[in-house]
Motif scaffolding. Structure first.
Motif, PDB file in Angstrom:
ATOM      1  N   GLU A 188      17.225  30.282  40.229  1.00  0.00           N
ATOM      2  CA  GLU A 188      16.904  30.693  41.603  1.00  0.00           C
ATOM      3  C   GLU A 188      18.021  30.299  42.569  1.00  0.00           C
ATOM      4  O   GLU A 188      18.352  31.042  43.492  1.00  0.00           O
ATOM      5  N   ILE A 189      18.585  29.144  42.361  1.00  0.00           N
ATOM      6  CA  ILE A 189      19.707  28.705  43.210  1.00  0.00           C
ATOM      7  C   ILE A 189      20.881  29.648  43.045  1.00  0.00           C
ATOM      8  O   ILE A 189      21.526  30.056  44.022  1.00  0.00           O
ATOM      9  N   LEU A 190      21.177  30.041  41.807  1.00  0.00           N
ATOM     10  CA  LEU A 190      22.290  30.960  41.548  1.00  0.00           C
ATOM     11  C   LEU A 190      22.048  32.323  42.191  1.00  0.00           C
ATOM     12  O   LEU A 190      22.968  32.921  42.756  1.00  0.00           O
ATOM     13  N   SER A 191      20.812  32.839  42.116  1.00  0.00           N
ATOM     14  CA  SER A 191      20.542  34.139  42.741  1.00  0.00           C
ATOM     15  C   SER A 191      20.667  34.031  44.255  1.00  0.00           C
ATOM     16  O   SER A 191      21.166  34.956  44.912  1.00  0.00           O
ATOM     17  N   GLY A 192      20.245  32.905  44.828  1.00  0.00           N
ATOM     18  CA  GLY A 192      20.400  32.698  46.266  1.00  0.00           C
ATOM     19  C   GLY A 192      21.865  32.599  46.674  1.00  0.00           C
ATOM     20  O   GLY A 192      22.280  33.147  47.695  1.00  0.00           O
ATOM     21  N   LEU A 193      22.657  31.921  45.872  1.00  0.00           N
ATOM     22  CA  LEU A 193      24.093  31.810  46.160  1.00  0.00           C
ATOM     23  C   LEU A 193      24.785  33.156  46.004  1.00  0.00           C
ATOM     24  O   LEU A 193      25.703  33.476  46.765  1.00  0.00           O
ATOM     25  N   HIS A 194      24.336  33.962  45.049  1.00  0.00           N
ATOM     26  CA  HIS A 194      24.894  35.313  44.872  1.00  0.00           C
ATOM     27  C   HIS A 194      24.629  36.145  46.131  1.00  0.00           C
ATOM     28  O   HIS A 194      25.534  36.812  46.650  1.00  0.00           O
TER      29      HIS A 194
ATOM     30  N   ARG B 263      26.554  38.400  51.331  1.00  0.00           N
ATOM     31  CA  ARG B 263      26.369  38.451  52.787  1.00  0.00           C
ATOM     32  C   ARG B 263      27.618  37.927  53.496  1.00  0.00           C
ATOM     33  O   ARG B 263      28.067  38.496  54.482  1.00  0.00           O
ATOM     34  N   TRP B 264      28.168  36.840  52.998  1.00  0.00           N
ATOM     35  CA  TRP B 264      29.379  36.261  53.580  1.00  0.00           C
ATOM     36  C   TRP B 264      30.541  37.244  53.500  1.00  0.00           C
ATOM     37  O   TRP B 264      31.298  37.417  54.448  1.00  0.00           O
ATOM     38  N   THR B 265      30.682  37.923  52.360  1.00  0.00           N
ATOM     39  CA  THR B 265      31.752  38.900  52.181  1.00  0.00           C
ATOM     40  C   THR B 265      31.608  40.049  53.176  1.00  0.00           C
ATOM     41  O   THR B 265      32.581  40.468  53.796  1.00  0.00           O
ATOM     42  N   ALA B 266      30.389  40.545  53.337  1.00  0.00           N
ATOM     43  CA  ALA B 266      30.141  41.637  54.289  1.00  0.00           C
ATOM     44  C   ALA B 266      30.392  41.177  55.723  1.00  0.00           C
ATOM     45  O   ALA B 266      30.977  41.911  56.526  1.00  0.00           O
TER      46      ALA B 266
END
Length: 113
Positions: free
Chosen positions: A33-39, A44-47
């Motif tokens: 779940e942490i990995l999916s949240g970081l993904h 979002r950060w890239t956009a």
């Protein structure tokens, strides 16, 4: 429960409160779940960094009503069923479509110059 140590490199030194929060998250939330949240956060950060992040209903509504004249708003209201079909194809929710219509009603009442 098995423990594991993870070392992170960051651009800024995190505060003690931030370190404590990160430790809480890793203790309570499964790693998947942490990995999916970081993904999600990375995308979002890239956009946001690229300047293309448009989130929320407000930006969708502004995109749809931008540069619409009074006559165009009246035409869209007269052909509202077709407009709903187009908006649903774009994936807009009914509350968003309703808010767009509300703005078109306001625009149609104004006299275009």
């Amino acid at each position: 429960m098995e423990t594991c140590e993870i070392t992170l490199r960051t651009s800024k030194k995190p505060t003690d409160a931030q370190v404590k929060k990160i430790q809480e998250y890793f203790a309570e939330i499964p790693v998947e779940e942490i990995l999916s949240g970081l993904h999600f956060a990375k995308n979002r950060w890239t956009a946001k960094d690229a300047g293309v992040l448009k989130v929320g209903r407000k930006s969708i509504i502004n995109k749809e009503i931008h540069s619409v004249t009074s006559e165009q708003a009246q035409w869209r209201l007269k052909n509202w069923k077709m407009m709903i079909a187009n908006y649903r194809k774009l994936g807009y929710s009914y509350p968003t479509i309703s808010r767009i219509k509300k703005h078109f009603v306001e625009l149609s009442k104004k006299r275009s110059r």
